[in-house]
Design a protein around this motif. Structure first.
Motif, PDB file in Angstrom:
ATOM      1  N   UNK A   1       6.200   7.373  -6.293  1.00 11.42           N
ATOM      2  CA  UNK A   1       5.981   7.382  -7.747  1.00 11.42           C
ATOM      3  C   UNK A   1       5.347   8.695  -8.191  1.00 11.42           C
ATOM      4  N   UNK A   2       4.427   9.215  -7.383  1.00  9.40           N
ATOM      5  CA  UNK A   2       3.782  10.481  -7.758  1.00  9.40           C
ATOM      6  C   UNK A   2       4.650  11.688  -7.389  1.00  9.40           C
ATOM      7  N   UNK A   3       5.497  11.535  -6.403  1.00 12.82           N
ATOM      8  CA  UNK A   3       6.445  12.611  -6.071  1.00 12.82           C
ATOM      9  C   UNK A   3       7.364  12.823  -7.278  1.00 12.82           C
ATOM     10  N   UNK A   4       7.933  11.737  -7.796  1.00 12.01           N
ATOM     11  CA  UNK A   4       8.875  11.874  -8.914  1.00 12.01           C
ATOM     12  C   UNK A   4       8.145  12.265 -10.197  1.00 12.01           C
ATOM     13  N   UNK A   5       6.951  11.727 -10.414  1.00 13.56           N
ATOM     14  CA  UNK A   5       6.187  12.129 -11.604  1.00 13.56           C
ATOM     15  C   UNK A   5       6.018  13.652 -11.612  1.00 13.56           C
TER      16      UNK A   5
ATOM     17  N   UNK B   1      11.952   7.845   4.904  1.00 18.61           N
ATOM     18  CA  UNK B   1      11.886   8.978   3.962  1.00 18.61           C
ATOM     19  C   UNK B   1      13.225   9.294   3.298  1.00 18.61           C
ATOM     20  N   UNK B   2      14.053   8.277   3.140  1.00 20.98           N
ATOM     21  CA  UNK B   2      15.331   8.458   2.438  1.00 20.98           C
ATOM     22  C   UNK B   2      15.126   9.023   1.036  1.00 20.98           C
ATOM     23  N   UNK B   3      14.041   8.630   0.378  1.00 20.63           N
ATOM     24  CA  UNK B   3      13.817   9.107  -0.998  1.00 20.63           C
ATOM     25  C   UNK B   3      13.654  10.625  -1.013  1.00 20.63           C
TER      26      UNK B   3
ATOM     27  N   UNK C   1      12.988   0.748  -1.128  1.00 18.40           N
ATOM     28  CA  UNK C   1      11.934   0.431  -2.105  1.00 18.40           C
ATOM     29  C   UNK C   1      11.727   1.546  -3.127  1.00 18.40           C
ATOM     30  N   UNK C   2      12.455   2.649  -2.983  1.00 21.89           N
ATOM     31  CA  UNK C   2      12.218   3.812  -3.842  1.00 21.89           C
ATOM     32  C   UNK C   2      13.317   4.021  -4.882  1.00 21.89           C
ATOM     33  N   UNK C   3      14.345   3.150  -4.886  1.00 20.69           N
ATOM     34  CA  UNK C   3      15.468   3.403  -5.797  1.00 20.69           C
ATOM     35  C   UNK C   3      15.067   3.410  -7.271  1.00 20.69           C
ATOM     36  N   UNK C   4      14.148   2.526  -7.648  1.00 14.81           N
ATOM     37  CA  UNK C   4      13.772   2.473  -9.071  1.00 14.81           C
ATOM     38  C   UNK C   4      13.304   3.842  -9.544  1.00 14.81           C
ATOM     39  N   UNK C   5      12.477   4.479  -8.738  1.00 17.08           N
ATOM     40  CA  UNK C   5      11.895   5.756  -9.167  1.00 17.08           C
ATOM     41  C   UNK C   5      12.928   6.887  -8.998  1.00 17.08           C
TER      42      UNK C   5
ATOM     43  N   UNK D   1       8.569  -2.138 -10.735  1.00 13.62           N
ATOM     44  CA  UNK D   1       9.118  -1.963 -12.086  1.00 13.62           C
ATOM     45  C   UNK D   1       8.007  -1.443 -13.002  1.00 13.62           C
ATOM     46  N   UNK D   2       6.815  -2.006 -12.847  1.00 16.37           N
ATOM     47  CA  UNK D   2       5.690  -1.546 -13.664  1.00 16.37           C
ATOM     48  C   UNK D   2       5.430  -0.054 -13.428  1.00 16.37           C
ATOM     49  N   UNK D   3       5.373   0.341 -12.153  1.00 15.78           N
ATOM     50  CA  UNK D   3       5.025   1.739 -11.843  1.00 15.78           C
ATOM     51  C   UNK D   3       6.130   2.696 -12.292  1.00 15.78           C
ATOM     52  N   UNK D   4       7.374   2.275 -12.164  1.00 16.05           N
ATOM     53  CA  UNK D   4       8.486   3.097 -12.659  1.00 16.05           C
ATOM     54  C   UNK D   4       8.331   3.311 -14.166  1.00 16.05           C
ATOM     55  N   UNK D   5       7.957   2.262 -14.887  1.00 14.80           N
ATOM     56  CA  UNK D   5       7.834   2.363 -16.343  1.00 14.80           C
ATOM     57  C   UNK D   5       6.704   3.310 -16.726  1.00 14.80           C
ATOM     58  N   UNK D   6       5.598   3.252 -15.992  1.00 19.59           N
ATOM     59  CA  UNK D   6       4.473   4.156 -16.284  1.00 19.59           C
ATOM     60  C   UNK D   6       4.913   5.611 -16.060  1.00 19.59           C
ATOM     61  N   UNK D   7       5.615   5.864 -14.975  1.00 22.06           N
ATOM     62  CA  UNK D   7       6.065   7.240 -14.699  1.00 22.06           C
ATOM     63  C   UNK D   7       7.052   7.690 -15.795  1.00 22.06           C
TER      64      UNK D   7
END
Ligand code: S3P
Length: 442
Positions: A245-249, A270-272, A322-326, A400-406
């Protein structure tokens, strides 16, 4: 206290070093395996979250002593199937699919009936993917043909090793069978599509007899059961899934740099990073070192103005599950149409993530094309929001919550995001870390 956050400002540039909360997969596996070891095991920095508390409470209810003090957790294991408990107890896995599914593996030789329950989200997730193969070990389930929690398990005195074919790429299914194999005399043989391999690495580290052979996209894992193992200490590193989440932010914000210290960068997780780097990011893993078979490192990321779309290779799906949302959020910023396929598993997580992500992206004005197992995302590098967006009814899904915050912190707009407490399942420090980087979250 209201159960929502409000965000009205994008985040300003930052240049920082952070730590994220500890690895959830490793924390749950440590608790489960320490409960089966002989003697006192100790973990430093065990993740202090609801999923781990659910795991700890299940194991305590099964008669194992667990003492938690500050960042140290001690478990007094009594060997394989050394559980002592009353008749007809109920254990509660809460929101945790990993706890719920893996613990059933440990119970294939249980002498008394145990009822397993979970919260609303977990009770809507399919358990037949583990109960069907666990029956072959000799376990019985009640009601017999029920695929959802609550469900009761009664183990067998005469467990037998099995041959099992895991086709989905689910580490939960694979690990459940590996834990069950501990209780079966002889050799259990698991052919499994590649997925996170923490259980395998822990087995090797504990000298539990295990052999692994490669077979194309699959691995053949042989576990020899009924061999007790000694207690063990573990220092749990940071979680790559929380880091993402912080990588993408950082990646999609302006002129920022971030180092995330001491993260478990196991290649099966580390696929993301591979996907984001294929999209033009320049994320680096520095200070790599090995720890009990895992690979740890610090992650360096900086903002990138121009990201490219991706036709995401399906062989990266399991290592980014687990990282697809972000990742979808990064794709919304990229130039061109991104395509992610063979990801129907995402709809079987804490919420139907593929459907929900698509809805949120549409609310933001990002066009998507959704099918039951794929999504096309029409990226827009100049997207800036000024409208009001409300995110609710997403099954309390932490990610979903963390994706929305980012999204709110990087695309702008006025956001109201409900269920803020759901981050406590996996990443309790999420909001505080975001604030420490300068995010204005009310
Ligand atoms: C996990 C495996 C994954 C993942 C989950 C954690 C694990 O689930 O989504 O968050 O620790 O084994 P599946 O194995 O069902 O894909």
């Amino acid at each position: 206290m209201p159960d929502f956050v409000k965000i009205k400002n994008t985040i300003s540039n930052y240049n920082r070093k952070i730590f994220v909360d500890s690895d959830k997969s490793l924390s749950i596996r440590w608790v489960l395996l320490a409960s089966q070891a002989m003697g006192k095991s100790r973990a430093y920095n065990l993740l202090n979250s609801e999923d781990i508390n659910s795991t700890i409470n299940c194991i305590k209810k099964l008669g194992i002593k667990i003492v938690k003090k500050n960042n140290i957790c001690e478990i007094y294991g009594k060997g394989i199937n050394g559980f002592i408990y009353k008749n007809n107890i109920t254990i509660d896995a809460g929101n945790s699919g990993t706890c719920g599914r893996l613990i059933l593996g440990l119970l294939v030789a249980s002498k008394k009936k145990i009822r397993l329950i979970g919260d609303k989200s977990l009770s809507s997730r399919d358990f037949s993917r583990v109960t069907l193969p666990l029956r072959k070990f000799g376990a019985k389930f009640f009601p017999q043909n029920k695929n959802y929690l609550p469900i009761s398990i009664l183990g067998s005195e005469y467990t037998k090793p099995i041959n099992y074919f895991e086709k989905i790429g689910s580490a939960q299914c694979k690990s459940c069978m590996m834990l069950a194999a501990l209780n079966a005399p002889g050799k259990t043989i698991i052919k499994a599509k590649k997925s996170r391999n923490h259980t395998e690495l822990l087995f090797k580290n504990l000298n539990i007899p295990i052999k692994i052979k490669k077979s194309g996209a699959f691995e053949i894992i042989e576990v020899e059961g009924k061999k007790n193992f000694r207690s063990f200490n573990y220092n749990i590193p940071g979680d790559i899934s929380s880091s993402a989440f912080f990588i993408v932010l950082t990646l999609i914000s302006k002129k920022s740099k971030l180092i995330i210290k001491n993260v478990n960068v196991n290649p099966t997780r580390i696929g993301s990073i591979s996907i984001l780097n294929k999209m033009g990011a320049n994320i680096k893993i520095i200070n790599k070192r090995s720890y009990k078979g895992e690979i740890l490192g610090d992650i360096f990321v900086k903002s990138k103005k121009k990201l490219k779309s991706i036709n995401c290779p399906t062989d990266l799906n399991s290592s980014a599950i687990d990282e697809f949302l972000i990742i979808f959020l990064a794709a919304s910023r990229a130039k061109g149409i991104s395509f992610f396929k063979n990801i129907s598993e995402l709809n079987k997580k804490e919420s139907p993530r593929l459907k929900i992500a698509s809805k949120i992206l549409n609310k933001m004005g990002v066009k998507t094309k959704l099918s039951p197992n794929s999504i096309k995302i029409y990226g827009n590098p100049s997207l800036k929001l000024s409208k009001k967006i409300v995110v609710k009814n997403f099954n309390n899904d932490h990610r979903v919550f963390m994706m929305s915050v980012v999204a709110a912190l990087s695309f702008g707009g006025e956001w109201k995001i409900y269920n803020k407490n759901c981050v406590n399942t996996s990443f309790p420090s999420f909001i505080n870390i975001a604030k420490s980087l300068g995010a204005k979250i009310i």
